[in-house]
Scaffold this motif. Structure first.
Motif, short mmCIF file in Angstrom:
data_model
loop_
_atom_site.label_atom_id
_atom_site.label_comp_id
_atom_site.label_asym_id
_atom_site.label_seq_id
_atom_site.Cartn_x
_atom_site.Cartn_y
_atom_site.Cartn_z
N GLU A 89 0.81 -1.22 0.00
CA GLU A 89 0.00 0.00 0.00
C GLU A 89 0.85 1.27 0.00
OE1 GLU A 89 -3.47 -0.18 -0.26
OE2 GLU A 89 -2.89 -2.25 -0.66
N TYR A 90 2.16 1.14 -0.09
CA TYR A 90 3.05 2.31 -0.08
C TYR A 90 3.95 2.29 -1.30
CZ TYR A 90 1.50 3.30 4.62
OH TYR A 90 0.72 3.60 5.70
N ALA A 91 4.38 3.48 -1.70
CA ALA A 91 5.29 3.61 -2.83
C ALA A 91 6.20 4.81 -2.59
CB ALA A 91 4.51 3.80 -4.13
N THR A 92 7.36 4.77 -3.19
CA THR A 92 8.25 5.92 -3.19
C THR A 92 8.48 6.34 -4.63
OG1 THR A 92 10.25 4.54 -3.23
CG2 THR A 92 9.44 5.27 -1.06
N CYS A 93 8.65 7.62 -4.83
CA CYS A 93 8.91 8.17 -6.15
C CYS A 93 9.96 9.26 -6.00
CB CYS A 93 7.62 8.74 -6.75
SG CYS A 93 7.82 9.43 -8.41
N ASP A 94 11.06 9.12 -6.70
CA ASP A 94 12.18 10.06 -6.64
C ASP A 94 12.44 10.51 -8.07
OD1 ASP A 94 14.67 11.32 -6.47
OD2 ASP A 94 15.50 9.84 -5.10
N VAL A 95 12.25 11.81 -8.34
CA VAL A 95 12.49 12.34 -9.68
C VAL A 95 13.29 13.62 -9.60
CG1 VAL A 95 10.35 11.37 -10.64
CG2 VAL A 95 10.37 13.71 -9.81
N GLN A 96 14.00 13.90 -10.68
CA GLN A 96 14.67 15.19 -10.83
C GLN A 96 13.68 16.15 -11.47
OE1 GLN A 96 17.95 13.42 -13.13
NE2 GLN A 96 19.30 14.41 -11.66
N PHE A 97 13.84 17.45 -11.18
CA PHE A 97 12.95 18.43 -11.81
C PHE A 97 13.69 19.72 -12.13
CE2 PHE A 97 12.72 19.95 -7.46
CZ PHE A 97 12.59 21.32 -7.58
N ILE A 98 13.15 20.43 -13.10
CA ILE A 98 13.52 21.81 -13.40
C ILE A 98 12.23 22.57 -13.62
CG2 ILE A 98 14.69 23.40 -14.99
CD1 ILE A 98 16.59 21.14 -15.72
N ARG A 99 12.14 23.74 -13.04
CA ARG A 99 10.99 24.61 -13.29
C ARG A 99 11.50 25.81 -14.08
NH1 ARG A 99 6.96 28.01 -9.27
NH2 ARG A 99 6.87 29.78 -10.68
N PHE A 100 10.80 26.11 -15.15
CA PHE A 100 11.10 27.27 -15.97
C PHE A 100 9.99 28.29 -15.77
CE2 PHE A 100 13.09 23.71 -18.10
CZ PHE A 100 14.36 24.21 -18.40
N ASP A 101 10.34 29.55 -15.61
CA ASP A 101 9.36 30.63 -15.59
C ASP A 101 9.43 31.35 -16.92
OD1 ASP A 101 8.51 29.98 -13.09
OD2 ASP A 101 9.49 31.65 -12.08
N THR A 102 8.27 31.61 -17.48
CA THR A 102 8.18 32.26 -18.78
C THR A 102 7.44 33.57 -18.63
OG1 THR A 102 8.11 30.11 -19.87
CG2 THR A 102 7.34 31.99 -21.15
N LEU A 103 7.98 34.60 -19.24
CA LEU A 103 7.32 35.89 -19.28
C LEU A 103 7.03 36.22 -20.73
CD1 LEU A 103 6.28 38.38 -17.84
CD2 LEU A 103 8.57 39.35 -18.02
N GLY A 104 5.77 36.30 -21.05
CA GLY A 104 5.36 36.56 -22.42
C GLY A 104 5.05 38.03 -22.64
N ASN A 105 5.12 38.43 -23.88
CA ASN A 105 4.79 39.78 -24.30
C ASN A 105 4.15 39.68 -25.66
OD1 ASN A 105 5.01 42.35 -23.23
ND2 ASN A 105 7.25 42.30 -23.22
N ASP A 106 3.14 40.50 -25.92
CA ASP A 106 2.52 40.49 -27.25
C ASP A 106 3.49 40.99 -28.30
OD1 ASP A 106 0.17 39.49 -26.28
OD2 ASP A 106 -0.74 41.46 -26.00
N GLN A 107 4.45 41.77 -27.87
CA GLN A 107 5.43 42.35 -28.79
C GLN A 107 6.82 42.09 -28.22
OE1 GLN A 107 4.62 43.86 -31.67
NE2 GLN A 107 6.72 44.27 -32.19
N ALA A 108 7.71 41.59 -29.01
CA ALA A 108 9.09 41.37 -28.56
C ALA A 108 9.71 42.71 -28.20
CB ALA A 108 9.90 40.68 -29.64
#
Length: 159
Positions: A89-108
């Motif tokens: 009834e138990y499990a372990t999960c170990d993963v690597q992660f990266i979070r990217f933040d994106t900032l958009g603009n209608d005009q470059a």
């Protein structure tokens, strides 16, 4: 679906909800007394920053501690190299992660050439590390009992 795949999907749902800052969806992935422990690597040694226990504290962490996305901004997690072990009834999960933040603009910033349209500005890696979780089988679903988040990039939070 195999138990390993079901456990992996819980994490996939977690990172998608985290990217949306959806506290309700995140809390639904945890057992009632679930815990989140956040640490960062300080000169190679993990240093605990804070612990959130139970749905109310986890919800507060998402809704009130995490910075909201700016207008035109969003985040995107990537997770990879899962190590999943299931025992009853138990499990372990170990993963690597990266979070990217994106900032958009209608005009470059420099402007679009001619009639070109799009969304552009910046994509920055803002978090990386490991998610190490313990999950518990509840009825037909796996739920997170304990999630340890180990940040490898410098990490600061306004508590």
């Amino acid at each position: 679906m195999s138990p390993e795949r079901a456990v992996q999907q819980v994490l996939a749902k977690y990172v998608r909800a985290a990217d949306r800052l959806d506290a309700v969806a995140i809390c639904n992935l945890f057992v009632a007394g679930g815990k989140v422990e956040v640490s960062y690597a300080n000169d190679g040694k993990q240093e605990l920053i804070f612990v959130l226990t139970g749905h109310a504290e986890i919800s507060h962490g998402i809704s009130d501690i995490m910075r909201p996305h700016p207008p035109g901004g969003w985040s995107q997690h990537t997770t990879f190299d899962p190590i999943i072990e299931v025992s009853g009834e138990y499990a372990t999960c170990d993963v690597q992660f990266i979070r990217f933040d994106t900032l958009g603009n209608d005009q470059a910033t420099a402007g679009w050439p001619g009639v070109t349209k799009g969304v552009a500005e910046a994509i920055l890696p803002t978090e990386s590390g490991y998610y190490q979780s313990i999950l518990q089988k509840k009825a037909d679903d796996w739920k997170i009992a304990n999630l340890k988040i180990f940040h490898e990039l410098p990490f600061a939070i306004n508590l």
